[in-house]
Design a protein around this motif. Sequence first.
Motif, mmCIF file in Angstrom:
data_model
loop_
_atom_site.group_PDB
_atom_site.id
_atom_site.type_symbol
_atom_site.label_atom_id
_atom_site.label_comp_id
_atom_site.label_asym_id
_atom_site.label_seq_id
_atom_site.Cartn_x
_atom_site.Cartn_y
_atom_site.Cartn_z
ATOM 1 N N ALA A 45 0.831 -1.203 0.000
ATOM 2 C CA ALA A 45 0.000 0.000 0.000
ATOM 3 C C ALA A 45 0.871 1.261 0.000
ATOM 4 O O ALA A 45 0.581 2.235 -0.719
ATOM 5 C CB ALA A 45 -0.931 0.000 1.217
ATOM 6 N N GLN A 46 1.929 1.254 0.796
ATOM 7 C CA GLN A 46 2.829 2.408 0.850
ATOM 8 C C GLN A 46 3.545 2.603 -0.484
ATOM 9 O O GLN A 46 3.757 3.744 -0.923
ATOM 10 C CB GLN A 46 3.846 2.223 1.974
ATOM 11 N N TYR A 47 3.895 1.503 -1.123
ATOM 12 C CA TYR A 47 4.558 1.571 -2.430
ATOM 13 C C TYR A 47 3.637 2.209 -3.457
ATOM 14 O O TYR A 47 4.040 3.111 -4.209
ATOM 15 C CB TYR A 47 4.951 0.162 -2.863
ATOM 16 N N ASN A 48 2.405 1.770 -3.502
ATOM 17 C CA ASN A 48 1.440 2.337 -4.456
ATOM 18 C C ASN A 48 1.219 3.822 -4.192
ATOM 19 O O ASN A 48 1.091 4.621 -5.139
ATOM 20 C CB ASN A 48 0.112 1.582 -4.381
ATOM 21 N N GLN A 49 1.168 4.195 -2.923
ATOM 22 C CA GLN A 49 1.002 5.604 -2.587
ATOM 23 C C GLN A 49 2.210 6.409 -3.059
ATOM 24 O O GLN A 49 2.064 7.505 -3.618
ATOM 25 C CB GLN A 49 0.805 5.785 -1.089
ATOM 26 N N GLU A 96 7.934 -5.816 -8.347
ATOM 27 C CA GLU A 96 7.619 -4.667 -9.188
ATOM 28 C C GLU A 96 8.851 -3.776 -9.230
ATOM 29 O O GLU A 96 9.527 -3.584 -8.214
ATOM 30 C CB GLU A 96 6.417 -3.906 -8.623
ATOM 31 N N TYR A 97 9.145 -3.235 -10.409
ATOM 32 C CA TYR A 97 10.373 -2.471 -10.609
ATOM 33 C C TYR A 97 10.011 -1.150 -11.290
ATOM 34 O O TYR A 97 9.432 -1.150 -12.386
ATOM 35 C CB TYR A 97 11.360 -3.240 -11.495
ATOM 36 N N ASN A 98 10.362 -0.047 -10.663
ATOM 37 C CA ASN A 98 10.023 1.258 -11.233
ATOM 38 C C ASN A 98 11.193 2.225 -11.132
ATOM 39 O O ASN A 98 11.906 2.268 -10.111
ATOM 40 C CB ASN A 98 8.812 1.861 -10.514
ATOM 41 N N LEU A 99 11.365 2.997 -12.210
ATOM 42 C CA LEU A 99 12.331 4.090 -12.241
ATOM 43 C C LEU A 99 11.576 5.378 -11.956
ATOM 44 O O LEU A 99 10.565 5.672 -12.611
ATOM 45 C CB LEU A 99 13.007 4.155 -13.614
ATOM 46 N N VAL A 100 12.060 6.144 -10.990
ATOM 47 C CA VAL A 100 11.387 7.371 -10.564
ATOM 48 C C VAL A 100 12.309 8.565 -10.799
ATOM 49 O O VAL A 100 13.506 8.514 -10.515
ATOM 50 C CB VAL A 100 10.992 7.277 -9.065
ATOM 51 N N GLY A 112 8.660 -7.599 0.477
ATOM 52 C CA GLY A 112 7.736 -8.175 -0.490
ATOM 53 C C GLY A 112 8.113 -7.945 -1.932
ATOM 54 O O GLY A 112 7.410 -8.379 -2.845
ATOM 55 N N GLY A 113 9.243 -7.227 -2.181
ATOM 56 C CA GLY A 113 9.762 -7.136 -3.539
ATOM 57 C C GLY A 113 9.379 -5.914 -4.353
ATOM 58 O O GLY A 113 9.458 -5.940 -5.582
ATOM 59 N N LYS A 114 8.987 -4.827 -3.702
ATOM 60 C CA LYS A 114 8.615 -3.602 -4.409
ATOM 61 C C LYS A 114 9.833 -2.685 -4.503
ATOM 62 O O LYS A 114 10.318 -2.186 -3.483
ATOM 63 C CB LYS A 114 7.470 -2.892 -3.699
ATOM 64 N N ILE A 115 10.299 -2.446 -5.740
ATOM 65 C CA ILE A 115 11.580 -1.776 -5.958
ATOM 66 C C ILE A 115 11.401 -0.423 -6.638
ATOM 67 O O ILE A 115 10.585 -0.276 -7.545
ATOM 68 C CB ILE A 115 12.489 -2.664 -6.840
ATOM 69 N N VAL A 116 12.196 0.541 -6.178
ATOM 70 C CA VAL A 116 12.290 1.847 -6.837
ATOM 71 C C VAL A 116 13.760 2.182 -7.042
ATOM 72 O O VAL A 116 14.585 2.000 -6.133
ATOM 73 C CB VAL A 116 11.621 2.956 -6.004
ATOM 74 N N VAL A 117 14.076 2.634 -8.236
ATOM 75 C CA VAL A 117 15.401 3.167 -8.547
ATOM 76 C C VAL A 117 15.217 4.628 -8.915
ATOM 77 O O VAL A 117 14.341 4.963 -9.726
ATOM 78 C CB VAL A 117 16.056 2.412 -9.724
ATOM 79 N N TYR A 118 16.002 5.518 -8.315
ATOM 80 C CA TYR A 118 15.937 6.938 -8.644
ATOM 81 C C TYR A 118 16.868 7.231 -9.825
ATOM 82 O O TYR A 118 17.962 6.668 -9.925
ATOM 83 C CB TYR A 118 16.358 7.789 -7.457
ATOM 84 N N THR A 119 16.436 8.143 -10.686
ATOM 85 C CA THR A 119 17.265 8.502 -11.841
ATOM 86 C C THR A 119 18.621 9.053 -11.408
ATOM 87 O O THR A 119 19.613 8.918 -12.130
ATOM 88 C CB THR A 119 16.558 9.549 -12.713
ATOM 89 N N GLY A 120 18.679 9.653 -10.222
ATOM 90 C CA GLY A 120 19.923 10.250 -9.747
ATOM 91 C C GLY A 120 21.053 9.272 -9.536
ATOM 92 O O GLY A 120 22.226 9.668 -9.509
ATOM 93 N N ILE A 121 20.738 7.976 -9.400
ATOM 94 C CA ILE A 121 21.799 6.998 -9.163
ATOM 95 C C ILE A 121 22.388 6.459 -10.466
ATOM 96 O O ILE A 121 23.475 5.877 -10.470
ATOM 97 C CB ILE A 121 21.299 5.835 -8.270
ATOM 98 N N LEU A 122 21.704 6.668 -11.575
ATOM 99 C CA LEU A 122 22.157 6.079 -12.833
ATOM 100 C C LEU A 122 23.514 6.616 -13.311
ATOM 101 O O LEU A 122 24.313 5.841 -13.861
ATOM 102 C CB LEU A 122 21.091 6.266 -13.916
#
Length: 272
Positions: A45-49, A96-100, A112-122
């Motif tokens: 739920a926090q991930y979706n928010q 789930e894998y998302n670039l933000v 539970g496997g909910k992943i976020v990668v920030y563009t700043g780390i690329l």
Amino acid sequence: MSNLKKTYLMIVVALGIFACATNPFTGKKTMALVSNDQLFPTSFAQYNQFLSENKVIEGTSDAKMVTRVGQKIAVAAERWLNANGYVGYLNDYKWEYNLVDDDAINAWCMPGGKIVVYTGILPVTQTETGLAVVMGHEVAHALANHGQQRMSAAYVQQGVALAGNIAIQNEKDRNAFNQYYGVGSQVGVMLPFSRAHETEADKIGLYIMAVAGYNPDEAAELWKRMSAGSEGQAPPELLSTHPSNESRIANLTALAPTAKQEAAKFGVTTFK
């Protein structure tokens, strides 16, 4: 001490002893005062928010790379777990894998496997393999239930503090306890606990990325870039939630050959 106080202290101790899970990568018992059945729905739920409140990048080559690396890491993790007697361990994970779009040099994986990668780390990861180092590490935190352990440790820390305040009647002594316990439990227990998790995630992540076909030698190289970018601004290791960059680089360099040996067990002998 009253029976009520004794009972409360016994409850705190019992929770720490009996509410346990097993870390599949180390075989050690870990604190689990909060079950994944409780933790995962909240995490999802926090991930979706979070996604609803931030700019998710879709369809670009970088976004596709994040998904590709994440999927390979997830498959490698399942292969390793199945081979080591943990079939079904990931059944409740919802990968789930998302670039933000965010300049922060950061990435994370929720329970539970909910992943976020920030563009700043690329710009720091530079390559797909560099990204695999980061994502392997973050996934390792989730696989080893580090979030569950940190929450459990915080509950125990709070419980002991409350028990001390109940037990100590003298106000001066109670104030002294709060002062010394607050600093002592943080520097002497919670921060080393967090650093141990980071070191453990480095090792697990290194193994998983190698099984996924990514060169584990690149992990130390990534942290050299991280170190160069920090310009010596990191706090002393003793007061940090993370190992020093120097400790991390040395540890990853030493572990890389073992990670390659682990990958060889799965027929992986060449790396991207």
